[in-house]
Design a protein around this motif. Structure first.
Motif, PDB file in Angstrom:
ATOM      1  N   MET A  68      40.715  34.386  43.449  1.00 39.85           N
ATOM      2  CA  MET A  68      40.020  35.674  43.455  1.00 39.85           C
ATOM      3  C   MET A  68      38.517  35.490  43.286  1.00 39.85           C
ATOM      4  N   LEU A  69      38.135  34.596  42.378  1.00 37.38           N
ATOM      5  CA  LEU A  69      36.711  34.322  42.170  1.00 37.38           C
ATOM      6  C   LEU A  69      36.080  33.720  43.427  1.00 37.38           C
ATOM      7  N   ALA A  70      36.805  32.820  44.069  1.00 36.32           N
ATOM      8  CA  ALA A  70      36.279  32.182  45.286  1.00 36.32           C
ATOM      9  C   ALA A  70      36.048  33.216  46.379  1.00 36.32           C
ATOM     10  N   GLU A  71      36.960  34.169  46.517  1.00 42.78           N
ATOM     11  CA  GLU A  71      36.786  35.198  47.539  1.00 42.78           C
ATOM     12  C   GLU A  71      35.646  36.146  47.186  1.00 42.78           C
ATOM     13  N   ALA A  72      35.499  36.468  45.909  1.00 40.83           N
ATOM     14  CA  ALA A  72      34.368  37.303  45.498  1.00 40.83           C
ATOM     15  C   ALA A  72      33.050  36.597  45.791  1.00 40.83           C
ATOM     16  N   GLN A  73      32.991  35.294  45.511  1.00 48.57           N
ATOM     17  CA  GLN A  73      31.782  34.518  45.822  1.00 48.57           C
ATOM     18  C   GLN A  73      31.475  34.551  47.313  1.00 48.57           C
ATOM     19  N   ARG A  74      32.507  34.384  48.108  1.00 48.99           N
ATOM     20  CA  ARG A  74      32.309  34.391  49.567  1.00 48.99           C
ATOM     21  C   ARG A  74      31.744  35.726  50.022  1.00 48.99           C
ATOM     22  N   ARG A  75      32.295  36.799  49.511  1.00 48.38           N
ATOM     23  CA  ARG A  75      31.836  38.130  49.908  1.00 48.38           C
ATOM     24  C   ARG A  75      30.416  38.398  49.430  1.00 48.38           C
ATOM     25  N   LEU A  76      30.108  37.927  48.222  1.00 52.15           N
ATOM     26  CA  LEU A  76      28.794  38.191  47.636  1.00 52.15           C
ATOM     27  C   LEU A  76      27.718  37.240  48.142  1.00 52.15           C
ATOM     28  N   GLY A  77      28.136  36.074  48.640  1.00 52.05           N
ATOM     29  CA  GLY A  77      27.173  35.082  49.081  1.00 52.05           C
ATOM     30  C   GLY A  77      26.420  34.441  47.937  1.00 52.05           C
ATOM     31  N   ARG A  78      27.068  34.340  46.777  1.00 54.78           N
ATOM     32  CA  ARG A  78      26.425  33.716  45.630  1.00 54.78           C
ATOM     33  C   ARG A  78      27.478  33.053  44.742  1.00 54.78           C
ATOM     34  N   THR A  79      27.054  32.056  43.977  1.00 55.19           N
ATOM     35  CA  THR A  79      27.948  31.362  43.064  1.00 55.19           C
ATOM     36  C   THR A  79      28.055  32.132  41.753  1.00 55.19           C
ATOM     37  N   LEU A  80      29.257  32.248  41.247  1.00 56.89           N
ATOM     38  CA  LEU A  80      29.490  32.910  39.969  1.00 56.89           C
ATOM     39  C   LEU A  80      29.784  31.847  38.918  1.00 56.89           C
ATOM     40  N   VAL A  81      29.070  31.901  37.821  1.00 57.52           N
ATOM     41  CA  VAL A  81      29.210  30.902  36.753  1.00 57.52           C
ATOM     42  C   VAL A  81      29.926  31.543  35.572  1.00 57.52           C
ATOM     43  N   LEU A  82      30.994  30.900  35.115  1.00 55.46           N
ATOM     44  CA  LEU A  82      31.778  31.440  34.014  1.00 55.46           C
ATOM     45  C   LEU A  82      31.203  31.025  32.663  1.00 55.46           C
ATOM     46  N   GLU A  83      31.113  31.990  31.753  1.00 57.91           N
ATOM     47  CA  GLU A  83      30.719  31.716  30.374  1.00 57.91           C
ATOM     48  C   GLU A  83      31.944  31.559  29.476  1.00 57.91           C
ATOM     49  N   GLN A  84      32.997  32.279  29.800  1.00 59.51           N
ATOM     50  CA  GLN A  84      34.255  32.173  29.057  1.00 59.51           C
ATOM     51  C   GLN A  84      35.400  32.318  30.057  1.00 59.51           C
ATOM     52  N   GLY A  85      36.442  31.539  29.814  1.00 55.93           N
ATOM     53  CA  GLY A  85      37.573  31.585  30.719  1.00 55.93           C
ATOM     54  C   GLY A  85      38.784  32.264  30.103  1.00 55.93           C
ATOM     55  N   SER A  86      39.954  31.836  30.544  1.00 56.11           N
ATOM     56  CA  SER A  86      41.224  32.399  30.097  1.00 56.11           C
ATOM     57  C   SER A  86      41.912  31.439  29.122  1.00 56.11           C
ATOM     58  N   TYR A  87      43.044  31.881  28.594  1.00 58.60           N
ATOM     59  CA  TYR A  87      43.855  31.040  27.692  1.00 58.60           C
ATOM     60  C   TYR A  87      42.995  30.484  26.558  1.00 58.60           C
ATOM     61  N   ASN A  88      42.214  31.384  25.938  1.00 58.52           N
ATOM     62  CA  ASN A  88      41.249  30.976  24.921  1.00 58.52           C
ATOM     63  C   ASN A  88      41.468  31.776  23.638  1.00 58.52           C
ATOM     64  N   PRO A  89      42.661  31.682  23.023  1.00 61.23           N
ATOM     65  CA  PRO A  89      42.947  32.482  21.828  1.00 61.23           C
ATOM     66  C   PRO A  89      42.008  32.146  20.679  1.00 61.23           C
ATOM     67  N   GLY A  90      41.366  33.190  20.154  1.00 66.16           N
ATOM     68  CA  GLY A  90      40.471  33.011  19.021  1.00 66.16           C
ATOM     69  C   GLY A  90      39.143  32.378  19.371  1.00 66.16           C
TER      70      GLY A  90
END
Length: 275
Positions: A147-169
């Protein structure tokens, strides 16, 4: 046919025959649309009334009848509405299979739903979060990454994550939304206000519930928060966010009106079918 073969065949058929009924093939069974069912399980518990999620009633009813047959759901809740009682009953069913943690979050997973449907219904439009992987030094699942890759393609820009998933606490200010899958925080460093809004819109268009967050809303810096709708690994808190998104709310504890860009809401799978 020998007597032994006849007995073996008869026993196998008997397993497929409901008490007092005739054998049913998979083609004769009703279907449960997993996409619609999981969507209802996110939205319905957040409703102020018992409005049904469009397109989900028949599937939810089939699931509820199966849960009732297992004595996990009272008859009064078999109504096509995947509310809190049904979510709790489904979580008990998942636990009865030996699942724990995210695998017993009350959202139907493909394996548990298929097992529940044995002899009762077949599952269509299956969902799966996919394997976990590392992106920008944080963990996401394969569905979220696509999903992120497709959003990047549509936006024409790289998206950088500050926090991801599976990160309890990992970040108390996130209130548990990142404990499961499907949820990310995206850096807005160097983005103008207009660009932040455009990125949030692009994320929404591919199936995220996404909002631009600012310091006045909580103990956090400017960022974009995004939760992948219909990710079956969503934490309970993230489920509430995606449900609220469908109901026109901001995904915060105050449940105020949505302050993000307006789009036609689609899941990732719905988006792909439109392409």
């Amino acid at each position: 046919m020998t007597f032994r073969s006849w007995v073996t065949t008869a026993a196998a058929v008997a397993l497929l025959v409901p008490a007092g009924g005739a054998a049913a093939s998979a083609a004769d069974l009703p279907t449960v649309n997993m996409e619609a069912t999981v969507k209802a399980a996110q939205i319905d518990p957040r409703r102020a009334d018992h409005t049904l999620t469009p397109g989900a009633k028949a599937s939810v009813l089939a699931v509820e009848k199966a849960l009732q047959a297992k004595k996990l759901l009272a008859a009064q809740w078999v109504d096509g509405y995947f509310g809190t009682e049904t979510v709790a009953a489904y979580a008990k069913y998942q636990a009865s299979l030996g699942y724990t943690g995210l695998a017993a979050n009350g959202l139907p997973g493909k394996t548990s739903l298929t097992t529940l449907g044995a002899g009762r219904f077949t599952v269509t439009n299956p969902l799966a979060p996919g394997a976990k992987l590392t992106r920008d030094g944080v963990t996401v699942n394969a569905r979220t990454n696509s999903m992120l890759a497709e959003a990047q393609r549509r936006l024409g820009r790289t998206l950088v994550l500050e926090q991801g998933s599976y990160n309890p606490g990992g970040d108390p200010s996130s209130a548990g939304t990142h404990d499961g899958g499907g949820v990310v925080d995206i850096s807005v460093t160097g983005m103008s206000a207009a660009t932040r809004t455009a990125v949030a819109k692009g994320l929404r268009e591919v199936g995220f519930a996404a909002w631009v967050r600012n310091p006045s809303q909580g103990d956090w810096p400017w960022h974009i928060h995004a939760a992948a709708i219909n990710d079956t690994d969503l934490s309970s808190q993230a489920q509430h966010q995606t449900g609220d998104y469908y109901l026109g709310k901001n995904g915060l504890a105050n449940r105020a009106a949505d302050d993000g860009p307006k789009v036609t809401i689609h899941t990732w799978e719905e988006y792909q079918r439109l392409q």
